[in-house]
Structures are given as C-alpha cells and as structure tokens.
Design a protein around this motif. Structure first.
Motif, PDB file in Angstrom:
ATOM      1  N   ASP A 262     -26.676  25.620  44.747  1.00 30.86           N
ATOM      2  CA  ASP A 262     -25.937  24.560  45.430  1.00 30.86           C
ATOM      3  C   ASP A 262     -24.708  24.121  44.642  1.00 30.86           C
ATOM      4  O   ASP A 262     -23.647  23.834  45.217  1.00 30.86           O
ATOM      5  CB  ASP A 262     -26.842  23.342  45.661  1.00 30.86           C
ATOM      6  N   GLU A 263     -24.836  24.088  43.327  1.00 28.85           N
ATOM      7  CA  GLU A 263     -23.707  23.634  42.504  1.00 28.85           C
ATOM      8  C   GLU A 263     -22.583  24.662  42.478  1.00 28.85           C
ATOM      9  O   GLU A 263     -21.400  24.301  42.564  1.00 28.85           O
ATOM     10  CB  GLU A 263     -24.190  23.327  41.085  1.00 28.85           C
ATOM     11  N   ILE A 264     -22.922  25.939  42.375  1.00 27.54           N
ATOM     12  CA  ILE A 264     -21.885  26.975  42.417  1.00 27.54           C
ATOM     13  C   ILE A 264     -21.132  26.915  43.741  1.00 27.54           C
ATOM     14  O   ILE A 264     -19.899  27.038  43.785  1.00 27.54           O
ATOM     15  CB  ILE A 264     -22.506  28.366  42.208  1.00 27.54           C
ATOM     16  N   LEU A 265     -21.869  26.672  44.832  1.00 27.42           N
ATOM     17  CA  LEU A 265     -21.248  26.620  46.148  1.00 27.42           C
ATOM     18  C   LEU A 265     -20.556  25.283  46.410  1.00 27.42           C
ATOM     19  O   LEU A 265     -19.791  25.172  47.377  1.00 27.42           O
ATOM     20  CB  LEU A 265     -22.284  26.923  47.229  1.00 27.42           C
ATOM     21  N   ARG A 266     -20.809  24.292  45.579  1.00 26.83           N
ATOM     22  CA  ARG A 266     -19.981  23.085  45.596  1.00 26.83           C
ATOM     23  C   ARG A 266     -18.631  23.393  44.963  1.00 26.83           C
ATOM     24  O   ARG A 266     -17.577  23.002  45.481  1.00 26.83           O
ATOM     25  CB  ARG A 266     -20.648  21.937  44.837  1.00 26.83           C
ATOM     26  N   ILE A 267     -18.656  24.083  43.849  1.00 27.21           N
ATOM     27  CA  ILE A 267     -17.428  24.402  43.120  1.00 27.21           C
ATOM     28  C   ILE A 267     -16.503  25.279  43.960  1.00 27.21           C
ATOM     29  O   ILE A 267     -15.284  25.086  43.976  1.00 27.21           O
ATOM     30  CB  ILE A 267     -17.785  25.091  41.784  1.00 27.21           C
ATOM     31  N   HIS A 268     -17.079  26.239  44.657  1.00 30.85           N
ATOM     32  CA  HIS A 268     -16.297  27.143  45.518  1.00 30.85           C
ATOM     33  C   HIS A 268     -16.998  27.200  46.873  1.00 30.85           C
ATOM     34  O   HIS A 268     -17.989  27.900  47.036  1.00 30.85           O
ATOM     35  CB  HIS A 268     -16.211  28.535  44.887  1.00 30.85           C
ATOM     36  N   ALA A 269     -16.478  26.451  47.841  1.00 32.68           N
ATOM     37  CA  ALA A 269     -17.150  26.276  49.129  1.00 32.68           C
ATOM     38  C   ALA A 269     -17.165  27.566  49.942  1.00 32.68           C
ATOM     39  O   ALA A 269     -16.135  28.239  50.073  1.00 32.68           O
ATOM     40  CB  ALA A 269     -16.457  25.191  49.935  1.00 32.68           C
ATOM     41  N   PRO A 270     -18.316  27.921  50.549  1.00 35.39           N
ATOM     42  CA  PRO A 270     -18.359  29.074  51.448  1.00 35.39           C
ATOM     43  C   PRO A 270     -17.846  28.754  52.850  1.00 35.39           C
ATOM     44  O   PRO A 270     -17.570  29.658  53.630  1.00 35.39           O
ATOM     45  CB  PRO A 270     -19.859  29.410  51.490  1.00 35.39           C
TER      46      PRO A 270
END
Length: 386
Positions: A262-270
């Motif tokens: 979830d945090e990685i996908l916060r940093i770079h939104a899909p």
C-alpha cells in the motif's frame, strides 16, 4: 460552464506526460485547484480531494456520459447497486479465490527464464491481471488476449478524447460480456456457478438486473481490475528493483508485506484520477467553481501531499496508513479492494519466493505510461531465479 476560464496548465503537454507524478507534485504547490481545457477542474491537495470524496451532495459521481454502475451514481440510486457489488468481494469469496490466484501466479513465474532480462509489463503485469480477472469472473482463456488489447485501445482513445472511438470500444467490450451471458442462459442449470452467472440472478428493487446493467457493472470491474492491477505490478517491481534493501527486507519477512504494498502504491499511484461533477456553486482551494462543472480528483497528487505525508517519497507505511487514498474514501471507496489486495499480496509473495534478486536493466530505460494510464508502458528488469 467555464467557457472563458483561462487554462492554468496543459495535462497533455510533453513535460506532464513524461513524468506525471513529478508534474502533479509541481501543480500541487503552484496551483492546487487548476483549470485546463482537457480535464477542466483538477484537485491536487489531499484536503480538497477528501472534501470532494465525502461531500457527495456537492460533488456528484454522475460524471459519466454512459451507464456506469455504481461508480457514476449517487445515493439513493447508488445504494442498492452498491449492496449487490459488495457481495462479490466478501472475505468468503476472496478466500475461495486465493488458491486459484496463487496457481495462476506461480504458473507465470515458472515460465520465466532462470536469469536474464525480461519486460515486466508484457511478461508479468498484464498476463497476471488478465488471467486473474478471467478466472475470478469465470471467463474462458480465449478472452485473455482480446481483453489485454481492449485495455490498450481504451486508454489510447481516452487520452485522445476521441468519443467516437470510445463508444466503439465500449460496444466491443459489451459484445464480449453479452456473449458470456448468452452462454450461461443457454446452459441453464448447467451454467458454472461463477461471478458472471451469479449476476444473472441478482435483483435490484424487486426486479432482475437488465443485461445493460450487468454489462456496466462488469465493465467497471474489468477496467479497474486490468488497468490498475497491471500498473500496480509494474510499480511494485520497479520500486523493489530500485530499492534492493527493501527487497531483501521483505524477502526475509522483516517488513509487513501488505502495508509495504500500500505504501509503495501511495508513493507512485497506479490510478491517476477519478471524475466528479459539481451540483452547485462551490469555493474550494480559493477557486470559485460553478454548478455543473466537471472535475478530476488527482489521486496521484493527493497521496503525496506534504501537509499530510511529509516527504512524499519517504517509505513510512505505518505512519501513512490511515491517510492513504489508494482505494479511495467515502461512499465510493473501492468495493474490489479486498480482491486487489489479495492479488497483489499473492503476486509479491510469489515474486519474493521464486526470484532471488531483481534489478533494473542496465541496458534499457523504463518507459513511463501516459495519462490516463499510470506506472510503466515498458519496464525492462534483470532477474535471478531462486
């Protein structure tokens, strides 16, 4: 409408399309509520996005030009359809699908070479998303490639603003799904007990769902599933390849995997954005927006707002967990989040177990995806299998 409003930015300029995340960071500081000829009004700050998500009386979801269930609906119309959709993502259904998802994922990794360069989007991300969507819905393997190509065509038409092409592409998708409905009706009691069959037996306010309504529900699931799951896989692999210390910490179980995802996908939104439409005049971020105006909530910016997250690139999953808008918020929070979380966790568990090391290819540069897509159009990496 804002026929005379001057443009604050150009969402289709090469500078924006070359690096959307960086461009939205700049807009959040320079003009957090911005007007453009292409997206009309855009909201970049976490505070403003949350306001649009939680005040559905002022910011309506009815911004689609075609039937979109339940995404483009507001209460009370939205409520009975939402209840139907939520039934398909209960923990019971997710647990039932888990071994199927795991088998699909392991098969993908087993087909990889023992070491060397691979292109992530075509070899892993897109096949992973398509295989699991078809499996979850009970569709035949023969639909995998048409659906993969359909997502690309849909993105290209949306980016170009070509409404004629978008309508044609929507009809193409409707044809795929209508065929599946016909096959199940012809099979009668012999129809497989999958999600597509179950939708044929759903009622809303005492009547059966129409085929148009079923197709709309499935279209929303499919577009969201295929596009964002494939983008998420690319973003996750790119981040691990660029951060070998986190890659190893996850492999050794030193970090909480679901929180890390979830945090990685916060940093770079899909997912870059969603749409709303104003039902009345409103002042937001110091800008006066009339009634009937279309606007975009820019997830890819709101989830990097320094006022909420501090340094947006700092990996802090526990600190940022409660404010993360990865799956939205409010009445329209993503109903398919439990399925997406399962799929991404299974993918990452399989990756970490079957691949000893992954790094960015030294010979080829990743190609970023362009709006309305996010993530990467191509992502070459070098792998060493375990």
């Amino acid at each position: 409408m804002s026929d005379t409003a001057p443009a604050d930015w150009d969402p289709r300029s090469p500078k924006v399309l070359d690096n959307q995340i960086q461009a939205y960071d700049e807009m959040r500081h320079r003009c957090p509520v911005a007007y453009s000829d292409y997206l009309l009004w855009s909201l970049f700050r976490h505070e403003d996005v949350m306001r649009a998500l939680t005040d559905h009386e002022t910011f309506s979801n009815g911004a689609s030009r075609h039937l979109s269930i339940p995404n483009a609906m507001d209460p009370p119309e939205h409520t009975p359809y939402r209840r139907i959709v939520e039934k398909y993502f209960t923990q019971e259904h997710i647990d039932e699908f888990e071994p199927v998802c795991r088998a699909n994922t392991e098969a993908l990794f087993d087909d990889l070479p023992p070491e060397g360069d691979i292109e992530v989007m075509s070899a892993l991300a897109q096949p992973f998303a398509v295989r699991n969507q078809c499996a979850f819905m009970g569709w035949p393997d023969s639909l995998r490639e048409p659906l993969r190509q359909w997502i690309g065509k849909n993105h290209r038409a949306t980016r170009a603003g070509d409404r004629q092409a978008m309508s044609k592409i929507a009809l193409e998708f409707d044809g795929y799904i209508s065929e599946q409905l016909i096959l199940r009706r012809e099979a009668g009691e012999e129809a497989p007990p999958d999600a597509t069959t179950r939708l044929l037996h759903e009622k809303v306010e005492g009547r059966w769902l129409s085929d148009e309504e079923i197709v709309s529900i499935i279209r929303n699931w499919t577009v969201g599933e295929l596009g964002t799951i494939a983008a998420s896989v690319g973003i996750l692999i790119h981040y691990l390849a660029a951060h070998p210390e986190l890659q190893e910490a996850l492999r050794q179980g030193h970090e909480n995997l679901p929180e890390a995802i979830d945090e990685i996908l916060r940093i770079h939104a899909p997912l870059i954005s969603n749409r709303r439409i104003t039902t009345r005049a409103v002042t937001i971020g110091g800008r006066e927006i009339p009634a009937g105006e279309r606007l975009s909530v820019i997830w890819a910016s709101a989830n990097r707002d320094e006022d909420v997250f501090g340094d947006p690139d700092e990996f802090q999953p526990q600190r940022n967990r409660d404010n993360n808008l990865l799956y939205g918020a409010g009445l329209h929070v993503c109903p398919g989040a439990p399925l997406a979380r399962l799929e991404l966790q299974v993918f990452m568990e399989t990756l970490l177990a079957k691949v000893r090391h992954i790094e960015l290819s030294p010979d080829t540069t990743p190609e970023r995806a362009q709006f309305p897509a996010s993530g990467f159009a191509s992502l070459p990496v070098r792998v060493q299998r375990g």
